[in-house]
Design a protein around this motif. Structure first.
Motif, PDB file in Angstrom:
ATOM      1  N   VAL A  71      -5.523   3.543  12.373  1.00  0.00           N
ATOM      2  CA  VAL A  71      -6.345   4.059  11.281  1.00  0.00           C
ATOM      3  C   VAL A  71      -7.784   3.606  11.532  1.00  0.00           C
ATOM      4  O   VAL A  71      -8.078   2.408  11.472  1.00  0.00           O
ATOM      5  N   LYS A  72      -8.643   4.545  11.830  1.00  0.00           N
ATOM      6  CA  LYS A  72     -10.064   4.248  12.051  1.00  0.00           C
ATOM      7  C   LYS A  72     -10.730   3.922  10.714  1.00  0.00           C
ATOM      8  O   LYS A  72     -10.508   4.609   9.712  1.00  0.00           O
ATOM      9  N   ASN A  73     -11.510   2.871  10.720  1.00  0.00           N
ATOM     10  CA  ASN A  73     -12.288   2.474   9.535  1.00  0.00           C
ATOM     11  C   ASN A  73     -11.427   2.283   8.291  1.00  0.00           C
ATOM     12  O   ASN A  73     -11.809   2.689   7.197  1.00  0.00           O
ATOM     13  N   ALA A  74     -10.277   1.652   8.471  1.00  0.00           N
ATOM     14  CA  ALA A  74      -9.416   1.334   7.335  1.00  0.00           C
ATOM     15  C   ALA A  74     -10.056   0.278   6.448  1.00  0.00           C
ATOM     16  O   ALA A  74      -9.783   0.204   5.255  1.00  0.00           O
ATOM     17  N   SER A  75     -10.917  -0.543   7.036  1.00  0.00           N
ATOM     18  CA  SER A  75     -11.599  -1.616   6.310  1.00  0.00           C
ATOM     19  C   SER A  75     -13.090  -1.335   6.232  1.00  0.00           C
ATOM     20  O   SER A  75     -13.657  -0.662   7.098  1.00  0.00           O
ATOM     21  N   ASN A  76     -13.704  -1.893   5.212  1.00  0.00           N
ATOM     22  CA  ASN A  76     -15.155  -1.810   5.074  1.00  0.00           C
ATOM     23  C   ASN A  76     -15.787  -2.897   5.936  1.00  0.00           C
ATOM     24  O   ASN A  76     -15.394  -4.062   5.856  1.00  0.00           O
ATOM     25  N   ASP A  77     -16.780  -2.519   6.738  1.00  0.00           N
ATOM     26  CA  ASP A  77     -17.485  -3.455   7.613  1.00  0.00           C
ATOM     27  C   ASP A  77     -18.735  -3.942   6.877  1.00  0.00           C
ATOM     28  O   ASP A  77     -19.641  -3.166   6.601  1.00  0.00           O
ATOM     29  N   TYR A  78     -18.777  -5.240   6.563  1.00  0.00           N
ATOM     30  CA  TYR A  78     -19.915  -5.821   5.859  1.00  0.00           C
ATOM     31  C   TYR A  78     -20.870  -6.532   6.806  1.00  0.00           C
ATOM     32  O   TYR A  78     -21.766  -7.245   6.371  1.00  0.00           O
ATOM     33  N   GLY A  79     -20.692  -6.339   8.107  1.00  0.00           N
ATOM     34  CA  GLY A  79     -21.587  -6.921   9.100  1.00  0.00           C
ATOM     35  C   GLY A  79     -21.250  -8.357   9.424  1.00  0.00           C
ATOM     36  O   GLY A  79     -20.506  -9.021   8.704  1.00  0.00           O
ATOM     37  N   GLN A  80     -21.784  -8.811  10.535  1.00  0.00           N
ATOM     38  CA  GLN A  80     -21.582 -10.188  11.009  1.00  0.00           C
ATOM     39  C   GLN A  80     -20.109 -10.562  11.093  1.00  0.00           C
ATOM     40  O   GLN A  80     -19.715 -11.688  10.817  1.00  0.00           O
ATOM     41  N   GLY A  81     -19.264  -9.591  11.433  1.00  0.00           N
ATOM     42  CA  GLY A  81     -17.844  -9.856  11.632  1.00  0.00           C
ATOM     43  C   GLY A  81     -17.030 -10.004  10.364  1.00  0.00           C
ATOM     44  O   GLY A  81     -15.891 -10.475  10.415  1.00  0.00           O
ATOM     45  N   SER A  82     -17.588  -9.619   9.218  1.00  0.00           N
ATOM     46  CA  SER A  82     -16.819  -9.718   7.968  1.00  0.00           C
ATOM     47  C   SER A  82     -16.366  -8.336   7.521  1.00  0.00           C
ATOM     48  O   SER A  82     -17.111  -7.361   7.608  1.00  0.00           O
ATOM     49  N   TYR A  83     -15.114  -8.280   7.051  1.00  0.00           N
ATOM     50  CA  TYR A  83     -14.485  -7.011   6.691  1.00  0.00           C
ATOM     51  C   TYR A  83     -13.715  -7.151   5.385  1.00  0.00           C
ATOM     52  O   TYR A  83     -13.295  -8.243   5.001  1.00  0.00           O
ATOM     53  N   TRP A  84     -13.510  -6.013   4.743  1.00  0.00           N
ATOM     54  CA  TRP A  84     -12.705  -5.954   3.523  1.00  0.00           C
ATOM     55  C   TRP A  84     -11.722  -4.798   3.652  1.00  0.00           C
ATOM     56  O   TRP A  84     -12.119  -3.639   3.786  1.00  0.00           O
ATOM     57  N   PHE A  85     -10.417  -5.129   3.641  1.00  0.00           N
ATOM     58  CA  PHE A  85      -9.368  -4.113   3.617  1.00  0.00           C
ATOM     59  C   PHE A  85      -9.029  -3.885   2.150  1.00  0.00           C
ATOM     60  O   PHE A  85      -8.494  -4.776   1.485  1.00  0.00           O
ATOM     61  N   PRO A  86      -9.359  -2.705   1.607  1.00  0.00           N
ATOM     62  CA  PRO A  86      -9.183  -2.483   0.167  1.00  0.00           C
ATOM     63  C   PRO A  86      -7.719  -2.256  -0.218  1.00  0.00           C
ATOM     64  O   PRO A  86      -6.853  -2.051   0.636  1.00  0.00           O
ATOM     65  N   ALA A  87      -7.489  -2.271  -1.521  1.00  0.00           N
ATOM     66  CA  ALA A  87      -6.165  -1.934  -2.045  1.00  0.00           C
ATOM     67  C   ALA A  87      -5.761  -0.568  -1.489  1.00  0.00           C
ATOM     68  O   ALA A  87      -6.606   0.297  -1.247  1.00  0.00           O
ATOM     69  N   HIS A  88      -4.460  -0.384  -1.275  1.00  0.00           N
ATOM     70  CA  HIS A  88      -3.983   0.871  -0.686  1.00  0.00           C
ATOM     71  C   HIS A  88      -2.615   1.215  -1.258  1.00  0.00           C
ATOM     72  O   HIS A  88      -1.730   0.365  -1.352  1.00  0.00           O
TER      73      HIS A  88
END
Length: 147
Positions: A96-113
């Motif tokens: 799944v491409k871009n399943a998580s939000n990229d907040y920069g500097q290597g930090s990500y958020w995988f939202p509720a699904h």
């Protein structure tokens, strides 16, 4: 001969429809979900679902092709931008491409699904954490992680 053809058609319909009518919460059509694993890799996710399919359907899938099985598996997983990497009679793996939000500097958020069925065993794996849930139809809160 005509009666035989009609009888065969009715049996085929019964094989396809009756199991779906008796579907439990972890079922979608002729697929019964066993477990789902979501492995988070930077902004992408690799999602693996193990399942069983109803008796008799395996032969039809092999005979008619896997396109319907693929469609149903993707409906269960319910991800946008999913690319099927592997599909057989017991397992599907999608990227799944871009399943998580990229907040920069290597930090990500995988939202509720939300999933299309109740998943008996759901495991979400990030580089820092492993979350496990049982009998859920959604990953409820989201998950922050660093890659």
């Amino acid at each position: 001969m005509k009666r035989l053809a009609v009888g065969m058609a009715l049996m085929l319909v019964a094989v396809l429809v009756l199991p779906a009518m008796a579907a439990g919460d972890e079922r979608h059509s002729y697929i019964t979900v066993k477990d789902v694993t979501v492995r988070l890799e930077k902004a992408d996710a690799v999602v693996t679902m193990n399942y069983t399919i109803d008796d008799g359907i395996g032969f039809l899938v092999l005979l008619l092709g896997k396109s319907d099985l693929r469609e149903k598996a993707l409906e269960v997983l319910n991800f946008d931008n999913a690319d099927v990497q592997h599909l057989d009679l017991e397992r599907v793996e999608v990227r799944v491409k871009n399943a998580s939000n990229d907040y920069g500097q290597g930090s990500y958020w995988f939202p509720a699904h939300g999933f299309g069925v109740v998943v008996p065993s759901l495991t979400v794996i990030s580089p820092q954490d492993v979350k496990h849930y049982e009998n859920v139809n959604e990953f409820p809160d989201g998950l922050g992680y660093f890659a």
